[in-house]
Scaffold this active site. Structure first.
Site, PDB file in Angstrom:
ATOM      1  NE  ARG A  29     -12.219  40.812  21.962  1.00 36.08           N
ATOM      2  CZ  ARG A  29     -12.586  39.561  21.666  1.00 36.08           C
ATOM      3  NH1 ARG A  29     -12.095  38.549  22.368  1.00 36.08           N
ATOM      4  NH2 ARG A  29     -13.433  39.329  20.681  1.00 36.08           N
TER       5      ARG A  29
ATOM      6  CG  ASP B 250      -6.314  41.692  30.444  1.00 39.62           C
ATOM      7  OD1 ASP B 250      -6.799  41.210  29.407  1.00 39.62           O
ATOM      8  OD2 ASP B 250      -5.090  41.852  30.636  1.00 39.62           O
TER       9      ASP B 250
ATOM     10  NE  ARG C 131      -2.520  42.976  34.402  1.00 36.33           N
ATOM     11  CZ  ARG C 131      -3.216  41.850  34.584  1.00 36.33           C
ATOM     12  NH1 ARG C 131      -4.145  41.495  33.702  1.00 36.33           N
ATOM     13  NH2 ARG C 131      -2.982  41.079  35.635  1.00 36.33           N
TER      14      ARG C 131
END
Length: 291
Positions: A56, A58, A219
């Site tokens: 998944r 973001d 990230r």
């Protein structure tokens, strides 16, 4: 009473520009990749379809090599070519191209064994984070690159990344799911600045590969290395953040939870799977490992 239609499992390989999506997962009232894809599948097959994705992404994150799987009834699948003699999976790709928005592309579809699981069957995932740290290489047409105001020392970032390789508890770099493990095996974290004639010439590019990633991990890895590239932190900074093993912000001058960099520079590039005879065992092992 009619017999139920047996199902076949299909693998879809797709790409998308995440700029205008609120991430992958369906959210009420918001535009998401999963929402667009499942709506297109329902329109083409005339039946509700649910997909399971490898990873998944973001809000604002892109994918060049995303993978998902779905189950379709054999009769539904057989009816997709209509009166043509095309392969049903190839017909699905063509028909999806006619209804999906321009920022989502399904490249291929194929029937796979029932043991194929896009999420838990994956051996490893590779991401790239792209940064433009100089006006001379800013490209206003690219939406997959972070524009950064300070020049970066790529060699220092690459050296500082070495301590993060291998199996660690990456709690400081994750937003953990309750009850789930934050231990991951980071296989590759490489920083480079490609030269003229190469793809992404002039940009600062991080390539990150692991067996799996927890939420926000890539990230956060990049966010921890940026201060090193700017010279605001020494090359030992990532090791200190890793050792802190905390979700709390650090006090002044002390390591705490990793900083989170913006999403737009991040792209899911590739996902690797074992041969068909290893799919079931890989999925079983991953489910056990991830809690």
């Amino acid at each position: 009473m009619p017999e139920p239609d047996p199902t076949r499992r299909l693998r879809l390989d797709l790409s998308y520009d995440g700029s205008d999506f609120h991430g992958w997962a369906v959210q009420p009232g918001l535009r998401t990749v999963q929402g667009e894809l499942e709506a297109a599948l329902a329109q083409v097959t005339r039946t509700p379809v649910a997909v399971t994705v490898a990873g998944r992404t973001d809000t604002g994150v892109h994918a060049r090599g995303q993978v998902c799987h779905l189950d379709l009834g054999e009769q539904v699948l057989a009816g997709l070519p209509g009166r043509s003699d095309r392969d049903p999976a190839a017909a699905l790709v063509t028909r999806l191209a006619g209804v999906l928005p321009a920022d989502v592309v399904v490249h291929t579809a194929r029937v796979v064994p029932d043991a194929f699981d896009a999420r838990f069957g994956a051996l490893r995932r590779t991401y790239r984070y792209r940064i433009s740290d100089s006006p001379s290489v800013h490209d206003p047409l690219r939406r997959d690159v972070l524009r950064h105001r300070r020049p970066l020392d790529v060699e220092a970032m690459d050296r500082a990344s070495e301590v993060l390789l291998g199996e660690h508890d990456f709690l400081s770099f994750c937003r953990p799911r309750e009850g789930a493990s934050t231990t991951r095996t980071l296989e590759l974290l490489r920083w480079e600045r490609p030269g003229p004639g190469f793809a992404d010439a002039g940009l600062v590019v991080a390539t990150v590969r692991a067996d799996a990633f927890c939420h926000h991990m890539v990230r956060s890895l990049v966010g921890t290395l940026l201060p090193v590239g700017e010279g605001r932190q020494g090359e030992g900074w990532p090791a200190a953040v890793l050792a802190a093993r905390t979700r709390e912000a650090g006090r002044r001058g002390e390591a705490g939870a990793a900083s989170l960099c913006p999403p737009q520079g991040l792209t899911l590039e590739d996902i690797e799977y074992p041969p068909d005879d290893g799919l079931a065992e890989q999925a079983r092992r991953a489910r056990t490992l991830r809690g």
